[in-house]
Motif scaffolding. Structure first.
Motif, PDB file in Angstrom:
ATOM      1  N   THR A 268       0.566  -1.429  -0.010  1.00 51.67           N
ATOM      2  CA  THR A 268       0.011  -0.523  -0.206  1.00 51.67           C
ATOM      3  C   THR A 268       0.842   1.295  -0.012  1.00 51.67           C
ATOM      4  N   GLY A 269       1.897   1.530   1.451  1.00 54.54           N
ATOM      5  CA  GLY A 269       2.830   2.526   0.472  1.00 54.54           C
ATOM      6  C   GLY A 269       3.299   2.745  -0.348  1.00 54.54           C
ATOM      7  N   ASN A 270       3.777   1.517  -0.733  1.00 51.45           N
ATOM      8  CA  ASN A 270       4.599   2.255  -2.072  1.00 51.45           C
ATOM      9  C   ASN A 270       3.860   2.340  -3.283  1.00 51.45           C
ATOM     10  N   ILE A 271       2.877   2.007  -3.588  1.00 56.28           N
ATOM     11  CA  ILE A 271       1.519   2.068  -4.516  1.00 56.28           C
ATOM     12  C   ILE A 271       1.083   3.617  -4.216  1.00 56.28           C
ATOM     13  N   ARG A 272       0.827   3.964  -3.144  1.00 58.59           N
ATOM     14  CA  ARG A 272       0.340   5.536  -2.755  1.00 58.59           C
ATOM     15  C   ARG A 272       1.374   6.263  -3.264  1.00 58.59           C
ATOM     16  N   LYS A 273       3.156   5.919  -3.123  1.00 61.93           N
ATOM     17  CA  LYS A 273       3.635   6.592  -3.230  1.00 61.93           C
ATOM     18  C   LYS A 273       4.006   7.205  -4.767  1.00 61.93           C
ATOM     19  N   LEU A 274       3.690   5.407  -5.730  1.00 57.67           N
ATOM     20  CA  LEU A 274       4.251   5.946  -7.401  1.00 57.67           C
ATOM     21  C   LEU A 274       2.856   7.012  -7.461  1.00 57.67           C
ATOM     22  N   PHE A 275       1.062   6.709  -7.139  1.00 55.75           N
ATOM     23  CA  PHE A 275       0.114   7.635  -7.412  1.00 55.75           C
ATOM     24  C   PHE A 275       0.903   8.804  -7.358  1.00 55.75           C
ATOM     25  N   GLY A 276       1.193   9.382  -5.398  1.00 50.25           N
ATOM     26  CA  GLY A 276       1.644  10.782  -6.106  1.00 50.25           C
ATOM     27  C   GLY A 276       2.400  11.457  -6.847  1.00 50.25           C
ATOM     28  N   ILE A 277       3.618  10.684  -6.910  1.00 48.59           N
ATOM     29  CA  ILE A 277       4.243  10.856  -7.880  1.00 48.59           C
ATOM     30  C   ILE A 277       4.006  11.239  -9.126  1.00 48.59           C
ATOM     31  N   ASN A 278       3.011   9.888  -9.691  1.00 47.96           N
ATOM     32  CA  ASN A 278       2.798  10.508 -10.788  1.00 47.96           C
ATOM     33  C   ASN A 278       1.473  11.150 -10.932  1.00 47.96           C
ATOM     34  N   ALA A 279       0.314  11.674 -10.198  1.00 47.42           N
ATOM     35  CA  ALA A 279      -0.442  12.427  -9.604  1.00 47.42           C
ATOM     36  C   ALA A 279       0.166  13.619 -10.342  1.00 47.42           C
ATOM     37  N   ASP A 280       1.324  14.275  -9.872  1.00 44.98           N
ATOM     38  CA  ASP A 280       1.861  15.236  -9.817  1.00 44.98           C
ATOM     39  C   ASP A 280       2.423  15.621 -11.254  1.00 44.98           C
ATOM     40  N   ILE A 281       2.710  14.859 -11.960  1.00 39.73           N
ATOM     41  CA  ILE A 281       3.588  14.563 -13.219  1.00 39.73           C
ATOM     42  C   ILE A 281       2.082  14.459 -14.514  1.00 39.73           C
ATOM     43  N   PHE A 282       1.417  14.298 -14.464  1.00 36.75           N
ATOM     44  CA  PHE A 282       0.410  13.956 -14.860  1.00 36.75           C
ATOM     45  C   PHE A 282      -0.091  15.972 -14.520  1.00 36.75           C
ATOM     46  N   LEU A 283      -1.065  16.503 -13.335  1.00 39.28           N
ATOM     47  CA  LEU A 283      -1.208  17.704 -13.405  1.00 39.28           C
ATOM     48  C   LEU A 283      -0.207  18.229 -14.207  1.00 39.28           C
ATOM     49  N   ARG A 284       0.860  17.942 -13.681  1.00 38.81           N
ATOM     50  CA  ARG A 284       2.243  19.260 -14.850  1.00 38.81           C
ATOM     51  C   ARG A 284       1.839  19.182 -16.208  1.00 38.81           C
ATOM     52  N   THR A 285       1.672  17.788 -16.793  1.00 40.71           N
ATOM     53  CA  THR A 285       1.700  17.448 -18.580  1.00 40.71           C
ATOM     54  C   THR A 285       0.732  17.677 -18.870  1.00 40.71           C
ATOM     55  N   LEU A 286      -0.844  18.086 -17.695  1.00 40.59           N
ATOM     56  CA  LEU A 286      -1.947  19.169 -18.333  1.00 40.59           C
ATOM     57  C   LEU A 286      -1.682  20.234 -18.737  1.00 40.59           C
ATOM     58  N   CYS A 287      -1.052  21.126 -17.751  1.00 42.31           N
ATOM     59  CA  CYS A 287       0.048  22.567 -17.339  1.00 42.31           C
ATOM     60  C   CYS A 287       0.753  22.267 -19.042  1.00 42.31           C
ATOM     61  N   LEU A 288       1.048  21.835 -19.241  1.00 43.65           N
ATOM     62  CA  LEU A 288       2.202  21.822 -20.551  1.00 43.65           C
ATOM     63  C   LEU A 288       1.589  21.869 -21.446  1.00 43.65           C
ATOM     64  N   VAL A 289      -0.022  21.058 -21.699  1.00 46.05           N
ATOM     65  CA  VAL A 289      -0.546  20.815 -23.024  1.00 46.05           C
ATOM     66  C   VAL A 289      -1.214  21.694 -22.819  1.00 46.05           C
ATOM     67  N   ALA A 290      -1.400  22.647 -22.175  1.00 47.51           N
ATOM     68  CA  ALA A 290      -3.312  23.806 -22.196  1.00 47.51           C
ATOM     69  C   ALA A 290      -1.932  25.129 -22.784  1.00 47.51           C
ATOM     70  N   VAL A 291      -1.100  25.043 -22.674  1.00 52.48           N
ATOM     71  CA  VAL A 291       0.491  26.298 -23.214  1.00 52.48           C
ATOM     72  C   VAL A 291       0.651  26.034 -24.339  1.00 52.48           C
ATOM     73  N   THR A 292       0.552  24.596 -25.168  1.00 57.20           N
ATOM     74  CA  THR A 292       0.681  23.746 -25.881  1.00 57.20           C
ATOM     75  C   THR A 292      -0.247  24.845 -27.347  1.00 57.20           C
ATOM     76  N   MET A 293      -1.530  24.260 -26.737  1.00 54.64           N
ATOM     77  CA  MET A 293      -2.604  23.987 -27.819  1.00 54.64           C
ATOM     78  C   MET A 293      -2.764  25.116 -27.491  1.00 54.64           C
ATOM     79  N   TRP A 294      -2.983  26.118 -26.630  1.00 54.35           N
ATOM     80  CA  TRP A 294      -3.408  27.558 -26.614  1.00 54.35           C
ATOM     81  C   TRP A 294      -2.238  28.864 -27.935  1.00 54.35           C
ATOM     82  N   PHE A 295      -0.769  27.673 -28.021  1.00 53.10           N
ATOM     83  CA  PHE A 295      -0.015  28.697 -28.881  1.00 53.10           C
ATOM     84  C   PHE A 295      -0.836  27.856 -30.364  1.00 53.10           C
TER      85      PHE A 295
END
Length: 435
Positions: free
Chosen positions: A226-253
């Motif tokens: 459980t702890g390791n799965i939670r850590k993996l999902f926490g890291i992935n969630a941050d990177i996923f949200l970061r990617t959404l921001c990146l995609v928003a800028v790229t698509m608007w450009f």
């Protein structure tokens, strides 16, 4: 500088550059084969279909980055069991996600095609391409994970050769199916699908063989800890949200360029190729930062982290100066290689200064992202991206009405610069004390 460290950085960077260059070749080769198939609609359909998958898989890039950081830390800590369990957990997530894409391919495909808003003939062919290639989703996402594992294990050569193998396999099979068996767009899609699975099987086979003596650590309880799965999902969630921001800028450009007309869209696309070329190289340095910083963190080598960061930053800044210098001296010649339209080339010269400035503005963002991934400080990456995205849209709103396309490029340049500045501040205030 430490010669051994520089050698390690170089050994990780140059294969990673090849990976970055060869990865988009899968889509490019499909377009090239379509372009010689005798049906112009195939080109448009492949372009739309490739864009659909780029959008889909780009958002899931966290599978590679999260695996790299955790594996590198386990490797540095000499925790053999975790270096096997980490990719196993990530592969489970990748394969389940890929199967969900297959299960919901109809509504997913409809949603993405509606977003692309292609004409009816193109949409039909693109839909056929999508329905075949979606069966490669588990393989593509699984390859993301295994690439991340190899990088975390300080090896970028194996994923480099796998990328090359996938491209060669795809071209050979697609050419045979399209020109030998006259299968049309279905042959192109089938070639891509088979290449994706062949690459995944190759990567998985190498991974298993390297760990054949340690597979006993695998088990349902260990994988689903459980702890390791939670850590993996926490890291992935941050990177996923970061990617959404990146995609928003790229698509608007891209959207803003398109609204200014075909000529301006073409100009922006040409200049963006220079940024892409620079990003291939700097991303390779970022791979080295991920692997080496993660390894040092796992070994609790704080001095090693600081030395690695300083060395990589010096190398990256030197590379940025070289790229800016080359663009300043020879960039217009490069643009003429990409386009023989004299009108577009003349118009592009008006905006060429931005191509010269972008390597200098963006180098910090690329290097710090690699450092943060290696140290699993993904929340810092997300924070910097949010601040940079807000800066982009505010600058765009203020400058575009009067500066027009120059305002768009100013906003994009500041967006890159702010990412690097925010992470530099975070590093100096927090990361350097807690890493």
């Amino acid at each position: 500088m430490n010669k051994g460290l520089i050698k390690n950085i170089a050994s990780l960077t140059f294969p990673a550059i090849i990976i970055n260059i060869t990865t988009p070749l899968l889509a490019i080769s499909d377009v090239a084969i379509a372009g010689h198939s005798g049906n112009a609609l195939y080109i448009a359909a492949i372009a739309v279909g490739s864009t659909l998958f780029n959008m889909l898989y780009w958002l899931l890039g966290f599978l590679r980055m999260g695996t790299t950081s955790l594996t590198a830390q386990a490797y540095g800590a000499d925790n053999v069991a975790e270096t096997i369990l980490i990719p196993a957990r990530a592969l489970a997530i990748a394969l389940v996600t890929g199967l969900l894409f297959i299960a919901f391919q109809k509504p997913l495909g409809t949603l993405l095609l509606d977003f692309m808003d292609a004409d009816a003939p193109t949409r039909t062919l693109a839909s056929n391409y999508f329905r075949i290639c979606i069966w490669g989703a588990p393989a593509v996402l699984g390859t993301f994970v295994l690439t991340g594992w190899f990088v975390g294990m300080q090896d970028t050569k194996v994923p480099m050769w796998i990328s090359v193998f996938i491209d060669i396999f795809n071209i050979a099979l697609s050419v045979t199916l399209v020109f030998g068996l006259k299968t049309g767009i279905a042959g192109i899609a089938t070639g891509t699908l088979c290449a994706q699975w062949a690459g995944f099987i190759m990567a998985l086979t190498i991974c298993v063989r390297r760990n054949r003596h340690n597979l006993k650590s695998l088990g349902r309880k260990n994988i689903l800890h459980t702890g390791n799965i939670r850590k993996l999902f926490g890291i992935n969630a941050d990177i996923f949200l970061r990617t959404l921001c990146l995609v928003a800028v790229t698509m608007w450009f891209t959207r803003t360029g398109a609204r200014q007309g075909a000529d301006m869209l073409a100009v922006n696309a040409l200049i963006m190729q220079l940024f892409t070329l620079f990003s291939f190289f700097t991303d390779g340095i970022g791979f080295a930062a991920e692997a080496l910083c993660g390894k040092c963190l796992g070994a609790h080598d704080r001095d090693g982290i600081n030395t690695t960061v300083r060395t990589i930053m010096v190398i990256a800044c030197g590379a940025a100066l070289v790229f800016s210098g080359i663009y300043l001296l020879f960039g217009n010649d490069f643009l003429r290689l990409l386009s023989d339209d004299a009108g577009i080339n003349v118009l592009a010269e008006e905006y060429f200064l931005w191509a010269v400035l972008i390597p200098l503005a963006g180098v910090g963002a690329f290097v710090w992202d690699g450092v943060c991934i290696g140290l699993t400080h993904t929340r810092s990456m997300l924070l910097s991206m949010i601040v940079a995205m807000i800066t982009f849209f505010v600058c765009y709103a203020i400058t575009f009405p009067t500066m027009h396309n120059h305002g768009l490029w100013l906003a994009f340049t500041l967006y890159l610069l702010i990412r690097g500045i925010v992470l530099t501040v975070i590093w100096r205030r927090y990361l350097i004390r807690t890493s």
